[in-house]
Scaffold this motif. Sequence first.
Motif, PDB file in Angstrom:
ATOM      1  N   TRP A   1      55.584 -12.821  78.024  1.00  0.00           N
ATOM      2  CA  TRP A   1      55.016 -12.804  79.372  1.00  0.00           C
ATOM      3  C   TRP A   1      54.596 -11.385  79.708  1.00  0.00           C
ATOM      4  O   TRP A   1      55.347 -10.426  79.481  1.00  0.00           O
ATOM      5  CB  TRP A   1      56.040 -13.288  80.386  1.00  0.00           C
ATOM      6  N   TYR A   2      53.423 -11.276  80.253  1.00  0.00           N
ATOM      7  CA  TYR A   2      52.894 -10.022  80.774  1.00  0.00           C
ATOM      8  C   TYR A   2      52.561 -10.247  82.242  1.00  0.00           C
ATOM      9  O   TYR A   2      52.437 -11.384  82.695  1.00  0.00           O
ATOM     10  CB  TYR A   2      51.637  -9.607  80.021  1.00  0.00           C
ATOM     11  N   ARG A   3      52.413  -9.160  82.975  1.00  0.00           N
ATOM     12  CA  ARG A   3      52.009  -9.290  84.373  1.00  0.00           C
ATOM     13  C   ARG A   3      51.030  -8.188  84.737  1.00  0.00           C
ATOM     14  O   ARG A   3      51.015  -7.117  84.128  1.00  0.00           O
ATOM     15  CB  ARG A   3      53.220  -9.256  85.311  1.00  0.00           C
ATOM     16  N   GLU A  56      51.047  -5.281  81.992  1.00  0.00           N
ATOM     17  CA  GLU A  56      52.234  -4.725  81.341  1.00  0.00           C
ATOM     18  C   GLU A  56      53.116  -5.827  80.776  1.00  0.00           C
ATOM     19  O   GLU A  56      53.152  -6.946  81.304  1.00  0.00           O
ATOM     20  CB  GLU A  56      53.044  -3.885  82.343  1.00  0.00           C
ATOM     21  N   VAL A  82      56.338  -7.887  80.227  1.00  0.00           N
ATOM     22  CA  VAL A  82      57.546  -8.234  80.973  1.00  0.00           C
ATOM     23  C   VAL A  82      58.666  -8.554  79.988  1.00  0.00           C
ATOM     24  O   VAL A  82      59.747  -7.957  80.036  1.00  0.00           O
ATOM     25  CB  VAL A  82      57.303  -9.432  81.901  1.00  0.00           C
ATOM     26  N   TYR A  86      62.709  -6.691  76.660  1.00  0.00           N
ATOM     27  CA  TYR A  86      62.346  -6.740  78.070  1.00  0.00           C
ATOM     28  C   TYR A  86      61.863  -5.376  78.557  1.00  0.00           C
ATOM     29  O   TYR A  86      62.301  -4.332  78.078  1.00  0.00           O
ATOM     30  CB  TYR A  86      63.555  -7.132  78.922  1.00  0.00           C
ATOM     31  N   ALA A  87      61.018  -5.412  79.552  1.00  0.00           N
ATOM     32  CA  ALA A  87      60.689  -4.187  80.272  1.00  0.00           C
ATOM     33  C   ALA A  87      61.936  -3.715  81.009  1.00  0.00           C
ATOM     34  O   ALA A  87      62.739  -4.537  81.493  1.00  0.00           O
ATOM     35  CB  ALA A  87      59.562  -4.451  81.265  1.00  0.00           C
ATOM     36  N   SER A 124      62.261  -2.573  83.853  1.00  0.00           N
ATOM     37  CA  SER A 124      62.253  -2.953  85.270  1.00  0.00           C
ATOM     38  C   SER A 124      62.791  -4.360  85.521  1.00  0.00           C
ATOM     39  O   SER A 124      63.109  -4.699  86.668  1.00  0.00           O
ATOM     40  CB  SER A 124      60.835  -2.838  85.833  1.00  0.00           C
ATOM     41  N   VAL A 125      62.888  -5.176  84.487  1.00  0.00           N
ATOM     42  CA  VAL A 125      63.340  -6.565  84.687  1.00  0.00           C
ATOM     43  C   VAL A 125      64.643  -6.864  83.963  1.00  0.00           C
ATOM     44  O   VAL A 125      65.187  -7.967  84.104  1.00  0.00           O
ATOM     45  CB  VAL A 125      62.257  -7.577  84.246  1.00  0.00           C
ATOM     46  N   MET A 153      63.301 -15.925  86.398  1.00  0.00           N
ATOM     47  CA  MET A 153      63.256 -14.685  87.177  1.00  0.00           C
ATOM     48  C   MET A 153      64.214 -14.801  88.351  1.00  0.00           C
ATOM     49  O   MET A 153      64.016 -15.655  89.228  1.00  0.00           O
ATOM     50  CB  MET A 153      61.826 -14.432  87.667  1.00  0.00           C
ATOM     51  N   ASP A 209      57.760  -7.192  92.032  1.00  0.00           N
ATOM     52  CA  ASP A 209      57.506  -8.165  90.967  1.00  0.00           C
ATOM     53  C   ASP A 209      56.239  -8.979  91.240  1.00  0.00           C
ATOM     54  O   ASP A 209      55.813  -9.762  90.381  1.00  0.00           O
ATOM     55  CB  ASP A 209      58.691  -9.123  90.812  1.00  0.00           C
ATOM     56  N   TYR A 214      51.095 -13.439  86.420  1.00  0.00           N
ATOM     57  CA  TYR A 214      51.885 -13.470  85.185  1.00  0.00           C
ATOM     58  C   TYR A 214      51.127 -14.275  84.134  1.00  0.00           C
ATOM     59  O   TYR A 214      50.679 -15.400  84.401  1.00  0.00           O
ATOM     60  CB  TYR A 214      53.251 -14.088  85.448  1.00  0.00           C
TER      61      TYR A 214
END
Length: 118
Positions: free
Chosen positions: A36-38, A46, A48, A59-60, A62-63, A82, A89, A93
């Motif tokens: 998954w990217y967002r 970026e 995710v 994982y990034a 931030s998550v 999530m 956020d 996505y």
Amino acid sequence: QLQLVESGGGLVQAGGSLRLSCAASGSIFRINTMGWYRQAPGKQRELVARVTKGGSTNYADSVKGRFTISRDNAKNMVYLQMNSLKPEDTAAYYCNAESTNLLVPPYWGQGTQVTVSS
């Protein structure tokens, strides 16, 4: 060819949860990593989270601790749970799949919007 269709986005209050789903169809046997990217307005897309066919994940920062990626190879599905969502956020996505053939460009879904209100 591979088709990816996302679902599960929506509007949620900060602290809430959403689960995104991505259904893959087509030439799935050549797919290794799915993820998954967002992309938020005015920002670059970026990473995710992503998961290999064998189940390894990353994982990034931030998550981490809030999002969980999972994959069901039998159903050709990948999910993103999530939790503890934050306004930052908020983004579109996109589901992503990468072929085992490195010469093949990655596949993308059409995207699903996630909006987190404060």
